[in-house]
Design a protein around this motif. Sequence first.
Motif, PDB file in Angstrom:
ATOM      1  N   VAL A  15      60.796  40.069  21.158  1.00 31.09           N
ATOM      2  CA  VAL A  15      59.581  39.400  20.701  1.00 31.09           C
ATOM      3  C   VAL A  15      59.447  39.359  19.180  1.00 31.09           C
ATOM      4  O   VAL A  15      58.523  38.737  18.658  1.00 31.09           O
ATOM      5  N   SER A  16      60.370  39.985  18.464  1.00 39.29           N
ATOM      6  CA  SER A  16      60.226  40.153  17.015  1.00 39.29           C
ATOM      7  C   SER A  16      60.127  38.844  16.231  1.00 39.29           C
ATOM      8  O   SER A  16      59.438  38.778  15.230  1.00 39.29           O
ATOM      9  N   ASP A  17      60.782  37.788  16.667  1.00 37.21           N
ATOM     10  CA  ASP A  17      60.732  36.546  15.899  1.00 37.21           C
ATOM     11  C   ASP A  17      60.071  35.408  16.683  1.00 37.21           C
ATOM     12  O   ASP A  17      60.386  34.235  16.496  1.00 37.21           O
ATOM     13  N   GLY A  18      59.116  35.763  17.532  1.00 39.92           N
ATOM     14  CA  GLY A  18      58.317  34.770  18.237  1.00 39.92           C
ATOM     15  C   GLY A  18      59.053  34.050  19.339  1.00 39.92           C
ATOM     16  O   GLY A  18      60.055  34.522  19.858  1.00 39.92           O
ATOM     17  N   GLY A  19      58.543  32.897  19.688  1.00 37.61           N
ATOM     18  CA  GLY A  19      59.136  32.102  20.741  1.00 37.61           C
ATOM     19  C   GLY A  19      58.066  31.475  21.605  1.00 37.61           C
ATOM     20  O   GLY A  19      56.865  31.558  21.312  1.00 37.61           O
ATOM     21  N   LEU A  20      58.483  30.845  22.663  1.00 37.85           N
ATOM     22  CA  LEU A  20      57.594  30.180  23.607  1.00 37.85           C
ATOM     23  C   LEU A  20      57.504  31.039  24.862  1.00 37.85           C
ATOM     24  O   LEU A  20      58.504  31.262  25.538  1.00 37.85           O
ATOM     25  N   LEU A  21      56.301  31.504  25.167  1.00 36.50           N
ATOM     26  CA  LEU A  21      56.077  32.364  26.317  1.00 36.50           C
ATOM     27  C   LEU A  21      55.549  31.530  27.474  1.00 36.50           C
ATOM     28  O   LEU A  21      54.610  30.747  27.308  1.00 36.50           O
ATOM     29  N   VAL A  22      56.167  31.685  28.633  1.00 35.47           N
ATOM     30  CA  VAL A  22      55.711  31.021  29.845  1.00 35.47           C
ATOM     31  C   VAL A  22      55.330  32.113  30.836  1.00 35.47           C
ATOM     32  O   VAL A  22      56.122  33.020  31.110  1.00 35.47           O
ATOM     33  N   VAL A  23      54.106  32.027  31.351  1.00 38.83           N
ATOM     34  CA  VAL A  23      53.637  32.953  32.375  1.00 38.83           C
ATOM     35  C   VAL A  23      53.375  32.122  33.623  1.00 38.83           C
ATOM     36  O   VAL A  23      52.673  31.107  33.570  1.00 38.83           O
ATOM     37  N   ALA A  24      53.968  32.535  34.725  1.00 39.19           N
ATOM     38  CA  ALA A  24      53.804  31.804  35.981  1.00 39.19           C
ATOM     39  C   ALA A  24      53.390  32.764  37.081  1.00 39.19           C
ATOM     40  O   ALA A  24      53.787  33.934  37.079  1.00 39.19           O
ATOM     41  N   GLN A  25      52.575  32.255  37.993  1.00 39.75           N
ATOM     42  CA  GLN A  25      52.164  33.018  39.165  1.00 39.75           C
ATOM     43  C   GLN A  25      52.477  32.205  40.401  1.00 39.75           C
ATOM     44  O   GLN A  25      52.168  31.007  40.446  1.00 39.75           O
ATOM     45  N   PRO A  65      52.409  41.610  48.449  1.00 45.40           N
ATOM     46  CA  PRO A  65      53.813  41.270  48.171  1.00 45.40           C
ATOM     47  C   PRO A  65      54.154  39.793  48.240  1.00 45.40           C
ATOM     48  O   PRO A  65      55.268  39.402  47.921  1.00 45.40           O
ATOM     49  N   ALA A  66      53.202  38.959  48.611  1.00 45.21           N
ATOM     50  CA  ALA A  66      53.440  37.512  48.608  1.00 45.21           C
ATOM     51  C   ALA A  66      53.218  36.923  47.218  1.00 45.21           C
ATOM     52  O   ALA A  66      53.526  35.760  46.986  1.00 45.21           O
ATOM     53  N   GLN A  67      52.704  37.716  46.274  1.00 44.65           N
ATOM     54  CA  GLN A  67      52.427  37.244  44.922  1.00 44.65           C
ATOM     55  C   GLN A  67      53.517  37.694  43.957  1.00 44.65           C
ATOM     56  O   GLN A  67      53.922  38.860  43.973  1.00 44.65           O
ATOM     57  N   PHE A  68      53.940  36.762  43.095  1.00 38.60           N
ATOM     58  CA  PHE A  68      54.983  37.020  42.108  1.00 38.60           C
ATOM     59  C   PHE A  68      54.459  36.605  40.738  1.00 38.60           C
ATOM     60  O   PHE A  68      53.741  35.613  40.610  1.00 38.60           O
ATOM     61  N   PRO A  99      59.606  25.187  47.975  1.00 35.70           N
ATOM     62  CA  PRO A  99      59.096  24.788  49.294  1.00 35.70           C
ATOM     63  C   PRO A  99      58.477  25.941  50.093  1.00 35.70           C
ATOM     64  O   PRO A  99      57.767  25.704  51.063  1.00 35.70           O
ATOM     65  N   LEU A 100      58.726  27.180  49.668  1.00 32.31           N
ATOM     66  CA  LEU A 100      58.212  28.347  50.388  1.00 32.31           C
ATOM     67  C   LEU A 100      56.893  28.861  49.816  1.00 32.31           C
ATOM     68  O   LEU A 100      56.400  29.906  50.243  1.00 32.31           O
ATOM     69  N   LEU A 101      56.319  28.131  48.856  1.00 33.00           N
ATOM     70  CA  LEU A 101      55.112  28.599  48.169  1.00 33.00           C
ATOM     71  C   LEU A 101      53.856  27.869  48.640  1.00 33.00           C
ATOM     72  O   LEU A 101      53.912  26.696  48.995  1.00 33.00           O
ATOM     73  N   THR A 102      52.737  28.589  48.559  1.00 33.60           N
ATOM     74  CA  THR A 102      51.430  27.974  48.760  1.00 33.60           C
ATOM     75  C   THR A 102      50.759  27.706  47.426  1.00 33.60           C
ATOM     76  O   THR A 102      49.849  26.878  47.343  1.00 33.60           O
ATOM     77  N   ARG A 103      51.192  28.438  46.379  1.00 37.37           N
ATOM     78  CA  ARG A 103      50.567  28.288  45.058  1.00 37.37           C
ATOM     79  C   ARG A 103      51.596  28.538  43.971  1.00 37.37           C
ATOM     80  O   ARG A 103      52.424  29.437  44.076  1.00 37.37           O
ATOM     81  N   ARG A 104      51.513  27.705  42.917  1.00 34.94           N
ATOM     82  CA  ARG A 104      52.359  27.874  41.734  1.00 34.94           C
ATOM     83  C   ARG A 104      51.548  27.456  40.518  1.00 34.94           C
ATOM     84  O   ARG A 104      51.123  26.308  40.414  1.00 34.94           O
ATOM     85  N   GLU A 105      51.320  28.402  39.617  1.00 32.78           N
ATOM     86  CA  GLU A 105      50.574  28.127  38.389  1.00 32.78           C
ATOM     87  C   GLU A 105      51.418  28.551  37.207  1.00 32.78           C
ATOM     88  O   GLU A 105      52.103  29.574  37.264  1.00 32.78           O
ATOM     89  N   ARG A 106      51.361  27.760  36.118  1.00 31.08           N
ATOM     90  CA  ARG A 106      52.124  28.086  34.914  1.00 31.08           C
ATOM     91  C   ARG A 106      51.273  27.815  33.687  1.00 31.08           C
ATOM     92  O   ARG A 106      50.464  26.889  33.675  1.00 31.08           O
TER      93      ARG A 106
END
Length: 112
Positions: A15-25, A65-68, A99-106
């Motif tokens: 993380v020292s020189d920044g970047g683009l962070l993507v958080v997904a659930q 355990p269904a949440q990642f 195809p195995l998901l009910t929800r995907r957020e980014r």
Amino acid sequence: MDRYAVKDRTISEAVSDGGLLVVAQWEAKEDQADKVAEILDRFLPEAQAEPGAKLFLISRAKDNPAQFLFYELFRDEAALKAHQESAHFKSYIAGQALPLLTRRERAQYALL
């Protein structure tokens, strides 16, 4: 999924020189969570080996355990685009896991 930062780099170095962070659930469909976890276990080493990936973490909720949760740090927007266009993303994520998901957020963030 017990592998964390990319190669021999510490989180602090990543993380020292920044970047683009993507958080997904994600949330898997009923009775599909273990299958999603198996797909992600095969996907993770390939994602971590990408030259533009500075940090790539995937975790699974203890109480559901269904949440990642994905925590992905890319060098820049071009590195994220290369990730999304990679053969392993198209095969494991787009082709098998989604195809195995009910929800995907980014969401995308810039490091402070």
